[in-house]
Design a protein around this motif. Structure first.
Motif, PDB file in Angstrom:
ATOM      1  N   ALA A 136       0.774  -1.215   0.240  1.00 29.70           N
ATOM      2  CA  ALA A 136       0.366  -0.601  -0.134  1.00 29.70           C
ATOM      3  C   ALA A 136       1.101   1.108  -0.323  1.00 29.70           C
ATOM      4  O   ALA A 136       0.745   2.575  -1.154  1.00 29.70           O
ATOM      5  CB  ALA A 136      -0.900   0.247   1.442  1.00 29.70           C
ATOM      6  N   TYR A 137       1.680   0.915   1.069  1.00 36.44           N
ATOM      7  CA  TYR A 137       2.599   2.423   0.749  1.00 36.44           C
ATOM      8  C   TYR A 137       3.385   2.540  -0.660  1.00 36.44           C
ATOM      9  O   TYR A 137       3.245   3.659  -1.164  1.00 36.44           O
ATOM     10  CB  TYR A 137       4.199   2.125   2.024  1.00 36.44           C
ATOM     11  CG  TYR A 137       4.784   2.913   1.920  1.00 36.44           C
ATOM     12  CD1 TYR A 137       4.678   4.452   2.314  1.00 36.44           C
ATOM     13  CD2 TYR A 137       6.260   2.595   1.370  1.00 36.44           C
ATOM     14  CE1 TYR A 137       5.491   5.698   2.282  1.00 36.44           C
ATOM     15  CE2 TYR A 137       7.138   3.788   0.666  1.00 36.44           C
ATOM     16  CZ  TYR A 137       6.476   5.244   1.555  1.00 36.44           C
ATOM     17  OH  TYR A 137       7.985   6.407   1.198  1.00 36.44           O
ATOM     18  N   ALA A 138       3.841   2.067  -1.294  1.00 40.30           N
ATOM     19  CA  ALA A 138       4.893   1.518  -2.340  1.00 40.30           C
ATOM     20  C   ALA A 138       4.207   1.789  -3.264  1.00 40.30           C
ATOM     21  O   ALA A 138       3.937   2.437  -3.984  1.00 40.30           O
ATOM     22  CB  ALA A 138       5.540   0.215  -2.684  1.00 40.30           C
ATOM     23  N   GLU A 139       2.864   1.369  -4.104  1.00 38.70           N
ATOM     24  CA  GLU A 139       1.689   1.880  -4.573  1.00 38.70           C
ATOM     25  C   GLU A 139       1.032   3.770  -4.416  1.00 38.70           C
ATOM     26  O   GLU A 139       1.332   4.066  -5.166  1.00 38.70           O
ATOM     27  CB  GLU A 139       0.250   0.759  -4.173  1.00 38.70           C
ATOM     28  CG  GLU A 139       0.396   0.057  -4.758  1.00 38.70           C
ATOM     29  CD  GLU A 139      -1.137  -0.930  -5.259  1.00 38.70           C
ATOM     30  OE1 GLU A 139      -1.863  -0.299  -4.446  1.00 38.70           O
ATOM     31  OE2 GLU A 139      -0.859  -1.970  -5.209  1.00 38.70           O
ATOM     32  N   GLU A 140       0.827   3.891  -2.673  1.00 43.36           N
ATOM     33  CA  GLU A 140       0.683   5.507  -2.951  1.00 43.36           C
ATOM     34  C   GLU A 140       1.934   5.669  -3.332  1.00 43.36           C
ATOM     35  O   GLU A 140       1.860   7.902  -3.638  1.00 43.36           O
ATOM     36  CB  GLU A 140       0.622   5.548  -1.351  1.00 43.36           C
ATOM     37  CG  GLU A 140      -0.691   5.112  -0.784  1.00 43.36           C
ATOM     38  CD  GLU A 140      -0.641   5.444   0.620  1.00 43.36           C
ATOM     39  OE1 GLU A 140       0.318   5.999   1.833  1.00 43.36           O
ATOM     40  OE2 GLU A 140      -0.802   4.796   1.316  1.00 43.36           O
TER      41      GLU A 140
END
Ligand code: GTP
Ligand code: MG
Length: 170
Positions: A136-140
């Protein structure tokens, strides 16, 4: 058409997360249980072929110890790609990885290809960082994310190949 390119790549992340081990696995196919902590930085190169092109990675494996932090800009300046490494068994190292991402976003090149590696995925029973929160962090933040193991070789070649594919072609 054939193209051959050089690409400067830097590895950043907390001490002990496995940066040197990932490079050793990728470049020499080896793993050391007692890999020595890096002093300053170490240089390696390795060529990969993707589609009809070869990319020669010029790899700067930086030292994660905090006292070397001020040297990092020398290694990420001019880099085409960065791998930010954390250890899935160490939540502090994930927090540190986010700080590296911020530093690269502030001071780095906007076209930098950034990958987030959750290393030591062989240590599932000691996991403290879930793949879901990291993804999720990487996608953001527009990073490519994968969990790796330098020990078992899971996703090590893959992360470098994926970066090679994402490099701009001009
Ligand atoms: P600094 O150079 O101090 O910044 O550390 P580093 O990020 O280069 O870590 P290094 O590669 O030296 O690895 C630290 C320790 O973790 C070593 O004892 C490695 O054997 C171990 N290690 C690295 N990768 C893995 C992995 O994927 N799985 C397991 N189980 N251990 C690993
Ligand atoms: Mg090292």
């Amino acid at each position: 058409s054939q193209s051959n390119r050089n690409a400067k790549l830097v590895l950043l992340g907390d001490m002990g997360t496995g940066k040197s081990s990932l490079v050793l696995r990728f470049v020499k196919g080896q793993f050391l249980e007692f890999q020595e902590s890096t002093i300053g930085a170490a240089f390696f190169s390795q060529t990969v072929s993707v589609n009809n092109a070869t990319v020669k990675f010029e790899i700067w494996d930086t030292a994660g110890q905090e006292r070397y932090h001020s040297l990092a800009p020398m290694y990420y300046r001019g880099a085409a790609a960065a791998i930010i490494v954390y250890d899935i068994t160490n939540s502090d190292s994930f927090a540190r990885a986010k700080k590296w991402v911020l530093e690269l976003q502030k001071q780095g090149n906007p076209n930098l290809v950034m990958a987030l590696a959750g290393n030591k995925c062989d240590l599932e029973d000691k996991r403290t960082v879930t793949a879901e929160e990291a993804r999720a962090y990487a996608e953001e933040n527009g990073l490519f994310f994968v969990e790796t193991s330098a020990k078992t070789a899971v996703n090590v070649n893959e992360i470098f190949y994926e970066i090679a594919k994402r490099l701009p072609t001009t």
